[in-house]
Each structure stands twice: as structure tokens, then as C-alpha cells.
Scaffold this active site. Sequence first.
Site, PDB file in Angstrom:
ATOM      1  N   HIS A  45     -36.763  91.302 -16.526  1.00 15.05           N
ATOM      2  CA  HIS A  45     -38.045  91.968 -16.296  1.00 15.05           C
ATOM      3  C   HIS A  45     -38.758  91.388 -15.062  1.00 15.05           C
ATOM      4  CE1 HIS A  45     -42.426  92.549 -17.481  1.00 15.05           C
ATOM      5  NE2 HIS A  45     -41.955  93.784 -17.472  1.00 15.05           N
ATOM      6  N   HIS A  57     -45.871  95.206  -9.254  1.00 16.52           N
ATOM      7  CA  HIS A  57     -46.330  95.738 -10.539  1.00 16.52           C
ATOM      8  C   HIS A  57     -47.680  96.423 -10.424  1.00 16.52           C
ATOM      9  CE1 HIS A  57     -48.395  95.615 -14.448  1.00 16.52           C
ATOM     10  NE2 HIS A  57     -47.204  95.845 -14.953  1.00 16.52           N
TER      11      HIS A  57
END
Length: 296
Positions: A46, A88
Site C-alpha cells: 500500500h 494520495h
Amino acid sequence: MKKFGTSFVILMVFMVICTSGLNVAYGKGNGKDPSLNPNRILNVAHRGASGYAPEHTLVSYELGERLKGDYIEIDLQMTQDGKLIAMHDEKLDRTTNGTGYVKDYTLAEIKQLDAGSWFNEKYPDLAKPEYVGLKVPTLEEIIQKFGRSGRYYIETKSPDVYPGMEEELIRILDKYKLIGQNAPSSKVLIQSFSPESLIKIHSLNPKVPLVQLISYSKPATITDEELNNIKQYAIGVGPSYTKIDQEYVEKVREHDMLIHPYTVNTREDMEKLLDWGVTGMFTNYPDILNEVLKNR
Ligand code: G3P
Ligand code: CA
């Protein structure tokens, strides 16, 4: 005899079509492909191995590969001049020394920023001098580094803010030949919280396997109707592991769909989800997930 022969041919054609459908869903007969085989738990690094290195940097992705994540996970934002970058947040503030929205800066401007020092400041125990001055990578730079041996689990972030994001993503994946002839041969999975973004990608190229991320504000159930709708364009779902239970997982699996919860960072939670029957998970610690898998 001739009639039997015709029926036989029709039956065989039917079976081939059915089998090919299953192959698209689950990659049966392709045991090397971790992504679409529910018997092979998918370990997704991730934001790279972001438990150890600054997220969404090449260093973090390299570590994700070295710690044997099956895929590196990449969140996408788009610059003012239309370049896809790995980040992100919509804003630069948290993970660089810049401020403001990505959409308001050119790639050249974003390339001036330091995407590593924040990590050293936030996590002094994990700090390394080499993290200072790391650059924000573009999607193309990541693909150029890891090539066709890499596997990429890519998220379209804030697609409503970035018109054309999906077209640019497919253009790049085509350019580097990462989209296979069918879903199992694909080097990429694409995920999004936005059904519209995934449906658009599906219309641009139906061969790319897609995963519908789902955000819940409270403990969740999922209905047959919801899963049947998602199944029109995606092969799986990605809910937060904190909002689901065994019943949820079993419902998804009954629909022959993959389920990849996010973001699972402790052994205890990994074990619990594996017991429930998930087909993979996102983790900041791909090494820990591999240890858990090895000991089962
Ligand atoms: O993509 C899975 C997971 O990463 C979704 O949450 O906020 O970390 O992108 P987020
Ligand atoms: Ca993500």
C-alpha cells in the site's frame, strides 16, 4: 451422426465460452497470476512499503517489491499540465514541502519539491538520510522503473477534479503494453471509490480488471443487488477492513468476486480477515503479511 456432430460442436463452443468467462473472473489455469485467483492471497504493498519509507516514492515502491508485495499500490493525482503523478492527497502539504493543490502546479514545479523529509520528521525512529530530497514520481517514471515485471494496483483519486484522467491512464498503460488480452494477463488492476471513473475506464478498455473501493461510515452489509451492479464492470470490491465482518466477506465470495480490504497492518487483523475468506489485502507491511501467510 451429422446432427450429433453439430450438437457436439455447439456444446463445445458453449463450454469454451463459459470457461473463458471464468478465466476472466478468476484466472483459472493461470496459477502464476496472483491477482485474479481467489486461492492465491494477494499482497498489495500500500503506497509501496509505506510503513518503512515515504509513501508514493520510488524508494517505497522498491521496498514493496523487495518485501515481496504482489503489487505496488499507486494513488494518482493530475498536475496542471495533465501529468499523472503518484500522490494520495489532492494537496501537496502532507507529503511534500509544498503547499496547495496538485491541480494548480505544473509537473516541473512539483518536481522541485522534497517528498521524503516529512517522513523523517514524523517517524524519527525510521528516518534515513537518503529520504531527504526524494522526488514525487510520475506514473510513467514508476512504470519505466519496474517495467513489465512489475504489477501495479492503481487508484484514480478525485477523478471529478481531473477531467481526462482516465483517458491519460489508459494511454500510458497501452503505451507500455501493461493491458493484457484479457483480465488475467493484465499487469494492472485499477481501483477507485468512484463508480463513474471505473465505468468510464471499463468503456475505454473492458479488458482491464477493476476493483470498486467502498467507503462506509459504520459497520456495513452489502446486498446482492449492489454486488450484481458492481459486477457489471468490476471483478472485486475493496472495503475498509474495519467496517466489515465474515458475513460481508462470504456474500462477496458467493458472487465469485474478489475482496481486497484496506489497510491491514497487524498480524491479528490479517489472520482474522484470512479466516473470513478475503482474497487479498492492502498493507503498509507486505513482509508481515507474507510471514502470516507462510505460517498458515
Ligand atoms: O486503495 C485502497 C486504499 O488505499 C484506499 O484508501 O485512502 O489509502 O487510498 P486510501
Ligand atoms: Ca489508495
